[in-house]
Design an enzyme around this catalytic site. Sequence first.
Site, PDB file in Angstrom:
ATOM      1  N   HIS A 121       0.638  -1.188  -0.363  1.00 21.41           N
ATOM      2  CA  HIS A 121      -0.054   0.271  -0.166  1.00 21.41           C
ATOM      3  C   HIS A 121       0.699   1.148  -0.160  1.00 21.41           C
ATOM      4  O   HIS A 121       1.905   1.271   0.496  1.00 21.41           O
ATOM      5  CB  HIS A 121      -1.015  -0.294   0.940  1.00 21.41           C
ATOM      6  N   HIS A 165       5.617   6.365  -1.807  1.00 21.95           N
ATOM      7  CA  HIS A 165       6.319   5.448  -2.320  1.00 21.95           C
ATOM      8  C   HIS A 165       5.743   3.921  -1.103  1.00 21.95           C
ATOM      9  O   HIS A 165       4.434   3.803  -0.505  1.00 21.95           O
ATOM     10  CB  HIS A 165       7.457   5.170  -1.049  1.00 21.95           C
TER      11      HIS A 165
END
Length: 191
Positions: free
Chosen positions: A37, A121
């Site tokens: 995620h 990220h």
Amino acid sequence: MHRLFIAIRPPAAVLDALIDTTDGIDGARWQGDDQLHLTLRFVGEVERPVANELAEALADVHAAPFDLQVAGTGHFERKGRPHTVWARVLPSAGLDLLHGRVERACQVAGLPRESRKFVPHVTLARLSGGAGPIAPWLAHTGTLTVPRWSVASFTLYESHLNKAGSIYQPAVDYPLGATDTEAVPVSRTGR
């Protein structure tokens, strides 16, 4: 206590491409498909009333859907030692807007302001002191490019720690778009 974070979950095609990179560093603890995620905000452990206030404040976050793209990889270090490798999410005005609004919702719920810089990220692996060198993996994955995807929601997750690692359970999905859409409980915020 509830250990919470707010994140964007990439679609299956993006997850498949990311999972294809999860090899090549000895001793790395690679994230599983269900753990991948983009964290908008790590909350940490909070009592049930704060968790409920946060869930309500996030329901007031409104933003238009936007596109994201993963391109390249990188790592975080602590005291000169790599501790995390990740896939880079390219800059996006829509992501910056959503991140800012999520941060404001956290403050409305009584949480302190996040002090760390937001670096978009997707964490791919965590590294211990015994992990192998990361340079060959970074060289091999540095040109990683994943097709763009449209972000239509974000999610409040609860993290459960166990011996095998963390299990991330979606609590509430928040759709992006029209202001009259409602948050969709995935499971109860409280147990």
